[in-house]
Design a protein around this motif. Sequence first.
Motif, short mmCIF file in Angstrom:
data_model
loop_
_atom_site.label_atom_id
_atom_site.label_comp_id
_atom_site.label_asym_id
_atom_site.label_seq_id
_atom_site.Cartn_x
_atom_site.Cartn_y
_atom_site.Cartn_z
N ALA A 66 0.84 -1.21 0.00
CA ALA A 66 0.00 0.00 0.00
C ALA A 66 0.87 1.25 0.00
O ALA A 66 0.54 2.25 -0.67
N LEU A 67 1.97 1.21 0.70
CA LEU A 67 2.86 2.37 0.74
C LEU A 67 3.67 2.48 -0.54
O LEU A 67 3.80 3.56 -1.14
N ARG A 68 4.20 1.34 -0.99
CA ARG A 68 5.06 1.30 -2.18
C ARG A 68 4.32 1.82 -3.41
O ARG A 68 4.84 2.61 -4.18
N GLU A 69 3.08 1.37 -3.58
CA GLU A 69 2.34 1.74 -4.79
C GLU A 69 1.76 3.15 -4.71
O GLU A 69 1.12 3.62 -5.64
N ASN A 70 1.98 3.79 -3.56
CA ASN A 70 1.51 5.17 -3.44
C ASN A 70 2.66 6.14 -3.18
O ASN A 70 2.46 7.23 -2.65
N GLY A 71 3.87 5.70 -3.57
CA GLY A 71 5.02 6.62 -3.53
C GLY A 71 5.65 6.82 -2.16
O GLY A 71 6.41 7.78 -1.97
N LEU A 72 5.34 5.94 -1.20
CA LEU A 72 5.90 6.14 0.14
C LEU A 72 6.96 5.10 0.52
O LEU A 72 7.27 4.93 1.70
N GLU A 73 7.54 4.41 -0.48
CA GLU A 73 8.52 3.37 -0.16
C GLU A 73 9.76 3.97 0.53
O GLU A 73 10.23 3.43 1.55
N ASP A 74 10.26 5.07 0.01
CA ASP A 74 11.47 5.66 0.61
C ASP A 74 11.19 6.14 2.03
O ASP A 74 12.01 5.98 2.92
N ALA A 75 10.02 6.75 2.21
CA ALA A 75 9.66 7.24 3.55
C ALA A 75 9.54 6.07 4.51
O ALA A 75 9.98 6.15 5.67
N PHE A 76 8.99 4.96 4.05
CA PHE A 76 8.87 3.78 4.90
C PHE A 76 10.25 3.25 5.27
O PHE A 76 10.52 2.94 6.43
N ARG A 77 11.14 3.18 4.30
CA ARG A 77 12.51 2.71 4.58
C ARG A 77 13.17 3.59 5.64
O ARG A 77 13.85 3.12 6.54
N MET A 78 12.94 4.90 5.51
CA MET A 78 13.60 5.84 6.41
C MET A 78 13.10 5.71 7.86
O MET A 78 13.85 5.86 8.80
#
Length: 136
Positions: A66-78
Amino acid sequence: MSTSSASEHTHPRIAIVGGGLAGLSLLLTLHKRGIPATVYERDVHRNSRGRLGGNLDLEWTTGQRALRENGLEDAFRMHSHHEADVIRICGKAGVPLLEHGGSDPKDESLKDSRPEINRRVLRGLLLDAIPEDSVK
Ligand SMILES: Cc1cc2nc3c(=O)[nH]c(=O)nc-3n(C[C@H](O)[C@H](O)[C@H](O)COP(=O)(O)OP(=O)(O)OC[C@H]3O[C@@H](n4cnc5c(N)ncnc54)[C@H](O)[C@@H]3O)c2cc1C
């Protein structure tokens, strides 16, 4: 004379009750695809009930997706902790006696791990990614 916008003619008006993780993820998913929607949340502030936080571990095919497909992958990693699913039992000298779980820390992929993220932080990431006026 009508003052309604073009998007109101092409999309139904969507109301989402509850700005929790599911409601905000749905709102972000719709917003990213150009579909307007509004979340109605009873908490008055993003940090309301923040003390009830706790960490969530997110899997690759569900929460992470859900995060990855909405452009939040980098923020999640951080903001997530990659090593959170490791159980390590150490002796008195701090030397590991037993280790269970965890993926190779050098592995950039999060596919096989379940990184943990604080619930309040995750809610903040979602809120920051959506238009402010879409949450009432
Ligand atoms: C102890 C525990 C541990 C968990 N661990 C994990 C985990 O590790 N990984 C994972 O992926 N999932 C985990 N979950 C599940 C995860 O918390 C839920 O899947 C997720 O929070 C569901 O999101 P939601 O938006 O449906 O509900 P919630 O996050 O509970 O949000 C509901 C929102 O709706 C609002 N609301 C309620 N009624 C109204 C109303 N009438 N009007 C307006 N607003 C309203 C509330 O204020 C709240 O903000 C865990 C759950 C629990 C309880």
